[in-house]
Design a protein around this motif. Sequence first.
Motif, PDB file in Angstrom:
ATOM      1  N   ALA A   1     -16.901 -14.848   2.622  1.00 17.76           N
ATOM      2  CA  ALA A   1     -16.060 -15.951   2.153  1.00 17.76           C
ATOM      3  C   ALA A   1     -14.741 -15.461   1.586  1.00 17.76           C
ATOM      4  O   ALA A   1     -13.761 -16.213   1.516  1.00 17.76           O
ATOM      5  CB  ALA A   1     -16.808 -16.761   1.096  1.00 17.76           C
ATOM      6  N   LEU A   2     -14.684 -14.196   1.201  1.00 23.53           N
ATOM      7  CA  LEU A   2     -13.469 -13.666   0.580  1.00 23.53           C
ATOM      8  C   LEU A   2     -12.350 -13.430   1.580  1.00 23.53           C
ATOM      9  O   LEU A   2     -11.182 -13.331   1.195  1.00 23.53           O
ATOM     10  CB  LEU A   2     -13.786 -12.360  -0.158  1.00 23.53           C
ATOM     11  CG  LEU A   2     -14.841 -12.444  -1.261  1.00 23.53           C
ATOM     12  CD1 LEU A   2     -15.022 -11.072  -1.907  1.00 23.53           C
ATOM     13  CD2 LEU A   2     -14.455 -13.486  -2.295  1.00 23.53           C
ATOM     14  N   ARG A   3     -12.698 -13.345   2.858  1.00 19.88           N
ATOM     15  CA  ARG A   3     -11.668 -13.128   3.874  1.00 19.88           C
ATOM     16  C   ARG A   3     -10.710 -14.322   3.934  1.00 19.88           C
ATOM     17  O   ARG A   3      -9.488 -14.153   3.924  1.00 19.88           O
ATOM     18  CB  ARG A   3     -12.316 -12.882   5.239  1.00 19.88           C
ATOM     19  CG  ARG A   3     -11.322 -12.527   6.337  1.00 19.88           C
ATOM     20  CD  ARG A   3     -12.041 -12.267   7.652  1.00 19.88           C
ATOM     21  NE  ARG A   3     -12.820 -11.034   7.619  1.00 19.88           N
ATOM     22  CZ  ARG A   3     -12.343  -9.842   7.952  1.00 19.88           C
ATOM     23  NH1 ARG A   3     -11.069  -9.711   8.306  1.00 19.88           N
ATOM     24  NH2 ARG A   3     -13.128  -8.779   7.924  1.00 19.88           N
ATOM     25  N   ALA A   4     -11.258 -15.535   3.972  1.00 26.64           N
ATOM     26  CA  ALA A   4     -10.418 -16.734   4.040  1.00 26.64           C
ATOM     27  C   ALA A   4      -9.616 -16.935   2.763  1.00 26.64           C
ATOM     28  O   ALA A   4      -8.525 -17.517   2.790  1.00 26.64           O
ATOM     29  CB  ALA A   4     -11.286 -17.965   4.308  1.00 26.64           C
ATOM     30  N   LEU A   5     -10.121 -16.453   1.647  1.00 27.60           N
ATOM     31  CA  LEU A   5      -9.424 -16.596   0.373  1.00 27.60           C
ATOM     32  C   LEU A   5      -8.328 -15.555   0.183  1.00 27.60           C
ATOM     33  O   LEU A   5      -7.556 -15.624  -0.777  1.00 27.60           O
ATOM     34  CB  LEU A   5     -10.424 -16.494  -0.782  1.00 27.60           C
ATOM     35  CG  LEU A   5     -11.492 -17.589  -0.845  1.00 27.60           C
ATOM     36  CD1 LEU A   5     -12.525 -17.258  -1.916  1.00 27.60           C
ATOM     37  CD2 LEU A   5     -10.851 -18.949  -1.112  1.00 27.60           C
TER      38      LEU A   5
ATOM     39  N   SER B   1      -8.310  -8.949   1.996  1.00 21.11           N
ATOM     40  CA  SER B   1      -7.056  -8.310   2.418  1.00 21.11           C
ATOM     41  C   SER B   1      -6.272  -7.789   1.224  1.00 21.11           C
ATOM     42  O   SER B   1      -5.594  -6.754   1.317  1.00 21.11           O
ATOM     43  CB  SER B   1      -6.202  -9.284   3.229  1.00 21.11           C
ATOM     44  OG  SER B   1      -5.866 -10.425   2.462  1.00 21.11           O
ATOM     45  N   LEU B   2      -6.350  -8.481   0.093  1.00 25.83           N
ATOM     46  CA  LEU B   2      -5.685  -8.010  -1.120  1.00 25.83           C
ATOM     47  C   LEU B   2      -6.225  -6.647  -1.527  1.00 25.83           C
ATOM     48  O   LEU B   2      -5.461  -5.715  -1.853  1.00 25.83           O
ATOM     49  CB  LEU B   2      -5.889  -9.020  -2.252  1.00 25.83           C
ATOM     50  CG  LEU B   2      -5.312  -8.648  -3.622  1.00 25.83           C
ATOM     51  CD1 LEU B   2      -3.801  -8.526  -3.555  1.00 25.83           C
ATOM     52  CD2 LEU B   2      -5.731  -9.702  -4.662  1.00 25.83           C
ATOM     53  N   ALA B   3      -7.564  -6.500  -1.497  1.00 25.23           N
ATOM     54  CA  ALA B   3      -8.180  -5.227  -1.864  1.00 25.23           C
ATOM     55  C   ALA B   3      -7.851  -4.134  -0.856  1.00 25.23           C
ATOM     56  O   ALA B   3      -7.556  -2.990  -1.233  1.00 25.23           O
ATOM     57  CB  ALA B   3      -9.693  -5.399  -1.976  1.00 25.23           C
ATOM     58  N   VAL B   4      -7.881  -4.482   0.421  1.00 23.39           N
ATOM     59  CA  VAL B   4      -7.537  -3.503   1.462  1.00 23.39           C
ATOM     60  C   VAL B   4      -6.085  -3.056   1.312  1.00 23.39           C
ATOM     61  O   VAL B   4      -5.767  -1.863   1.467  1.00 23.39           O
ATOM     62  CB  VAL B   4      -7.791  -4.098   2.861  1.00 23.39           C
ATOM     63  CG1 VAL B   4      -7.241  -3.172   3.947  1.00 23.39           C
ATOM     64  CG2 VAL B   4      -9.292  -4.324   3.083  1.00 23.39           C
ATOM     65  N   ASP B   5      -5.202  -3.985   0.985  1.00 16.58           N
ATOM     66  CA  ASP B   5      -3.788  -3.645   0.811  1.00 16.58           C
ATOM     67  C   ASP B   5      -3.580  -2.703  -0.378  1.00 16.58           C
ATOM     68  O   ASP B   5      -2.748  -1.796  -0.320  1.00 16.58           O
ATOM     69  CB  ASP B   5      -2.964  -4.914   0.610  1.00 16.58           C
ATOM     70  CG  ASP B   5      -2.814  -5.724   1.893  1.00 16.58           C
ATOM     71  OD1 ASP B   5      -3.125  -5.181   2.972  1.00 16.58           O
ATOM     72  OD2 ASP B   5      -2.406  -6.900   1.808  1.00 16.58           O
ATOM     73  N   VAL B   6      -4.311  -2.938  -1.454  1.00 17.67           N
ATOM     74  CA  VAL B   6      -4.225  -2.040  -2.620  1.00 17.67           C
ATOM     75  C   VAL B   6      -4.564  -0.610  -2.193  1.00 17.67           C
ATOM     76  O   VAL B   6      -3.870   0.354  -2.560  1.00 17.67           O
ATOM     77  CB  VAL B   6      -5.172  -2.512  -3.741  1.00 17.67           C
ATOM     78  CG1 VAL B   6      -5.330  -1.426  -4.812  1.00 17.67           C
ATOM     79  CG2 VAL B   6      -4.660  -3.796  -4.374  1.00 17.67           C
ATOM     80  N   LEU B   7      -5.607  -0.464  -1.401  1.00 17.96           N
ATOM     81  CA  LEU B   7      -6.024   0.860  -0.934  1.00 17.96           C
ATOM     82  C   LEU B   7      -5.031   1.437   0.070  1.00 17.96           C
ATOM     83  O   LEU B   7      -4.722   2.639   0.037  1.00 17.96           O
ATOM     84  CB  LEU B   7      -7.421   0.773  -0.323  1.00 17.96           C
ATOM     85  CG  LEU B   7      -8.551   0.436  -1.306  1.00 17.96           C
ATOM     86  CD1 LEU B   7      -9.817   0.047  -0.555  1.00 17.96           C
ATOM     87  CD2 LEU B   7      -8.831   1.620  -2.230  1.00 17.96           C
ATOM     88  N   ALA B   8      -4.531   0.590   0.967  1.00 19.02           N
ATOM     89  CA  ALA B   8      -3.599   1.072   1.994  1.00 19.02           C
ATOM     90  C   ALA B   8      -2.326   1.622   1.365  1.00 19.02           C
ATOM     91  O   ALA B   8      -1.790   2.651   1.816  1.00 19.02           O
ATOM     92  CB  ALA B   8      -3.279  -0.059   2.966  1.00 19.02           C
TER      93      ALA B   8
END
Length: 377
Positions: free
Chosen positions: A43-47, A51-58
Amino acid sequence: MTSFVLSAVPEIRFGAGHLVDIASLAEARGGSGATVLMVADPALRALGITSLAVDVLARAGFETHVYDGFTGEPGVADVDAAAALARRHGARVVIGLGGGSALDTSKLAACCAVSGLAASAYALCATPLPKNRLPIIAVPTTAGTGSEVTRVSVYADANKVKVWAWGEELKPDVAILDPELTVAVPPAVTAGTGLDALVHAIEAATNKQANPGNDLYCLKAISLITANLERAVTHPDDIAARGAMLLAACYGGIGIDNCGTALAHNISHAVANLAPIAHGRATGLAMRATIDWVAEGNRAGFARVAAAMGAEDPVVAYDRLVRASGVELATNLPGVTPEALAQQMAAPANAPMRKSTLRYPGGDDLLMLAERFLNLG
């Protein structure tokens, strides 16, 4: 003087905006540029939270591979798929992002990724967990299970029967409690997970293993939830209320990590094998159906619970809070009979929760309590 031993508590980082800490924590535990496996609630993908967490890591130079392919509570196939993804890409850190399903999956996947064994090997502690599992960073986005600080992973076996793995190896290295990640949780889920956290704290403070040291966490959790659950449901953007609930769920997790659960969880685990019902709601309603009966066997313990709730009668106070949460009060499980539920409550897998209840339920008691649960309204 009561003797007791409390288990170690993972590093806890609490406060709005702490999600960004996952980058420095991944580097500290996996090395610069380490590949990360993220197990995220779908459910977090649509919210936009995944992606926010992945971007922090990227931005910090990490390559992240996301497993979010499960629905509802996790099963062996989910753990195995996540572990396989970690092995395929050489992940050196695992991040769990979401509710109890995502966190429990991430914890066991961190072990299976190293051992190469299937999740089924660890059901009910049949196989020792690996000592060298991948580092685990737990980021809850619901205030409920407390899985971010516990040494247990609950999942369904190939027959859809709920089982669990248990051991220090499953306890995360770090828990990040960021209330900003919980504001999008729907009211019904906020209510159900909040009741789950409350039952954790009540049961850990009143079962056979309860002790004064652990009560510091449990009673504080009870007072926080009593003061903030209704507000979190009706005003989801209230960061203070969300933060209080997230901290309370964490404290409740510490509570059950030390002292375990009891009858309400016996019922919620049992009914999960018979019909689909959200765990938090099932647990909250199970406590509502049984609290007066259980309290008869431990008046002193439940007097402390009542005091933490700012009330004189714990049964009345609990019922009032359940109603204020807005959770659906009737179980509505057509086709589930009291006999079938009582049989599941008596099953060996659910024996620890039954045995830890201070007022031990015999066979006739199980049937009576099952009838109570199924006839709530």
